[in-house]
Design an enzyme around this catalytic site. Structure first.
Site, PDB file in Angstrom:
ATOM      1  N   GLY A  14      45.356  48.181  34.601  1.00 57.13           N
ATOM      2  CA  GLY A  14      43.964  48.237  35.180  1.00 57.13           C
ATOM      3  C   GLY A  14      42.897  48.793  34.173  1.00 57.13           C
ATOM      4  N   GLU A  56      36.539  40.921  28.391  1.00 58.63           N
ATOM      5  CA  GLU A  56      36.727  40.878  29.724  1.00 58.63           C
ATOM      6  C   GLU A  56      36.267  42.021  30.250  1.00 58.63           C
ATOM      7  OE1 GLU A  56      40.716  40.455  31.323  1.00 58.63           O
ATOM      8  OE2 GLU A  56      41.316  39.406  29.779  1.00 58.63           O
ATOM      9  N   ASP A 108      43.854  30.299  40.252  1.00 60.42           N
ATOM     10  CA  ASP A 108      42.851  29.989  39.144  1.00 60.42           C
ATOM     11  C   ASP A 108      42.209  28.642  39.558  1.00 60.42           C
ATOM     12  OD1 ASP A 108      43.971  32.143  37.754  1.00 60.42           O
ATOM     13  OD2 ASP A 108      45.519  31.071  36.883  1.00 60.42           O
ATOM     14  N   ASN A 160      40.647  46.301  33.272  1.00 56.23           N
ATOM     15  CA  ASN A 160      39.495  46.000  33.936  1.00 56.23           C
ATOM     16  C   ASN A 160      38.954  46.819  34.807  1.00 56.23           C
ATOM     17  OD1 ASN A 160      38.712  43.198  32.658  1.00 56.23           O
ATOM     18  ND2 ASN A 160      40.688  42.935  32.792  1.00 56.23           N
ATOM     19  N   HIS A 215      40.724  35.828  34.615  1.00 57.34           N
ATOM     20  CA  HIS A 215      41.647  35.123  33.897  1.00 57.34           C
ATOM     21  C   HIS A 215      41.392  35.326  32.479  1.00 57.34           C
ATOM     22  CE1 HIS A 215      45.227  32.363  33.758  1.00 57.34           C
ATOM     23  NE2 HIS A 215      44.403  31.806  32.635  1.00 57.34           N
ATOM     24  N   ASN A 272      38.077  36.466  40.786  1.00 57.18           N
ATOM     25  CA  ASN A 272      39.433  37.009  39.882  1.00 57.18           C
ATOM     26  C   ASN A 272      38.919  36.776  38.369  1.00 57.18           C
ATOM     27  OD1 ASN A 272      42.330  37.277  39.048  1.00 57.18           O
ATOM     28  ND2 ASN A 272      42.257  35.040  38.648  1.00 57.18           N
ATOM     29  N   LEU A 311      48.917  40.222  40.735  1.00 59.25           N
ATOM     30  CA  LEU A 311      49.654  39.174  40.390  1.00 59.25           C
ATOM     31  C   LEU A 311      50.276  38.425  41.582  1.00 59.25           C
ATOM     32  CD1 LEU A 311      51.592  40.957  37.292  1.00 59.25           C
ATOM     33  CD2 LEU A 311      49.745  39.391  37.281  1.00 59.25           C
ATOM     34  N   LYS A 312      49.788  39.045  42.774  1.00 51.24           N
ATOM     35  CA  LYS A 312      50.250  38.021  44.123  1.00 51.24           C
ATOM     36  C   LYS A 312      49.277  37.220  44.757  1.00 51.24           C
ATOM     37  CE  LYS A 312      54.164  40.334  43.962  1.00 51.24           C
ATOM     38  NZ  LYS A 312      55.377  39.529  43.790  1.00 51.24           N
ATOM     39  N   LEU A 313      49.647  36.249  45.244  1.00 55.30           N
ATOM     40  CA  LEU A 313      48.657  35.356  45.920  1.00 55.30           C
ATOM     41  C   LEU A 313      48.178  36.230  47.169  1.00 55.30           C
ATOM     42  CD1 LEU A 313      47.875  32.442  45.512  1.00 55.30           C
ATOM     43  CD2 LEU A 313      49.522  31.781  47.422  1.00 55.30           C
TER      44      LEU A 313
HETATM   45  C1  GRF Z   1      44.031  40.847  32.252  1.00 53.85           C
HETATM   46  O1  GRF Z   1      43.839  40.031  30.993  1.00 53.85           O
HETATM   47  C2  GRF Z   1      43.055  39.773  33.227  1.00 53.85           C
HETATM   48  O2  GRF Z   1      42.437  38.681  32.717  1.00 53.85           O
HETATM   49  C3  GRF Z   1      44.437  39.124  33.876  1.00 53.85           C
HETATM   50  O3  GRF Z   1      45.348  40.385  33.852  1.00 53.85           O
HETATM   51  C4  GRF Z   1      44.895  41.319  33.016  1.00 53.85           C
HETATM   52  C5  GRF Z   1      44.768  42.677  33.513  1.00 53.85           C
HETATM   53  O4  GRF Z   1      44.680  43.432  32.562  1.00 53.85           O
HETATM   54  N1  GRF Z   1      44.215  38.665  35.098  1.00 53.85           N
HETATM   55  P1  GRF Z   1      44.202  45.113  33.012  1.00 53.85           P
HETATM   56  O5  GRF Z   1      45.287  45.472  34.069  1.00 53.85           O
HETATM   57  O6  GRF Z   1      42.772  45.023  33.720  1.00 53.85           O
HETATM   58  O7  GRF Z   1      44.442  46.002  31.733  1.00 53.85           O
END
Ligand code: GRF
Length: 217
Positions: A11, A171, A142, A13, A101, A99, A82-84
């Site tokens: 987490g 990010e 994606d 982000n 990526h 999302n 990580l889930k749909l």
């Molecule tokens: C990030 O690299 C994001 O782009 C991808 O999963 C990762 C999540 O990282 N979808 P975090 O849990 O936010 O550190």
């Protein structure tokens, strides 16, 4: 704008969003939802005084919709989820769910392309540029409309870890920028670079200084 964040992992982000969406910011994280009870993202939410929820069944649209509605969520951010997301939830939040990526879509995406694998694929391709993509979520992994991308150079001696770290640092600026722009515009809007001379070789630049909302023009 009331924001829900879905996360399965550490987490970082989410943390960037928590840090940049407070005070009188146009967006606020009101609930953090995970499919994993031990996701550190949940702990980050608790430390920030934000409500948390753990899904009993990630494929149950009613369960997720119930949580989103209970918190009057207007905008959903998938940040390392990580889930749909069930189709009924995507339909309900169409154009209001994004999302992030860690590569430049539409390359290096799709089912199973997450974490280290993404960066390994970028390195194996010989690409000299990578970088995060923020996109709307639709029924396919994606594949939703791209809202923002930020180019990050690939160094000749990069490993998956060094490249991931360089992309992740960007990010943390790009995702809050997109969320705050959506909050200000009242809808998800694409961001575009306003500075052709960006250079991230010496670390991430301040993305917000170089992005503007196309919708605000
Ligand atoms: C990030 O690299 C994001 O782009 C991808 O999963 C990762 C999540 O990282 N979808 P975090 O849990 O936010 O550190």
């Amino acid at each position: 704008m009331r924001v829900a964040v879905l996360a399965s992992g550490g987490g970082t982000n989410l943390q960037a969003l928590l840090d940049q969406c407070r005070g009188d910011a146009a967006a606020r994280v009101v609930v953090v939802i995970s499919n994993k009870p031990d996701a550190f993202a949940l702990e980050r939410a608790r430390r920030a005084g934000v409500a948390t929820a753990v899904l009993a069944d990630h494929a149950d649209a009613d369960e997720l919709l119930g949580i989103l509605h209970a918190h009057t969520v207007e905008f959903v951010v998938l940040a390392g989820y990580l889930k749909l997301v069930p189709g009924a939830v995507v339909d309900t939040y169409s154009d209001r769910m994004i999302n992030i990526h860690p590569a430049l879509l539409p390359s290096f995406g799709g089912q199973g392309m997450y974490g280290r694998r993404v960066h390994e694929a970028v390195l194996a391709s010989g690409a000299t540029v990578s970088g995060p993509t923020v996109h709307l979520v639709n029924a396919e992994y994606d594949r939703g409309r791209i809202l923002a991308q930020w180019p990050v150079p690939v160094a000749p001696d990069d490993t998956a870890e060094t490249l991931a770290a360089r992309v992740l640092a960007v990010e943390h600026q790009l995702l809050p920028a997109v969320v705050l722009a959506a909050a200000r515009a009242g809808r998800a809007v694409p961001l575009t670079s306003t500075n052709r001379h960006f250079d991230t070789r010496n670390g991430p630049v301040e993305v917000r200084d170089h992005l503007e909302s196309v919708g605000d023009r």
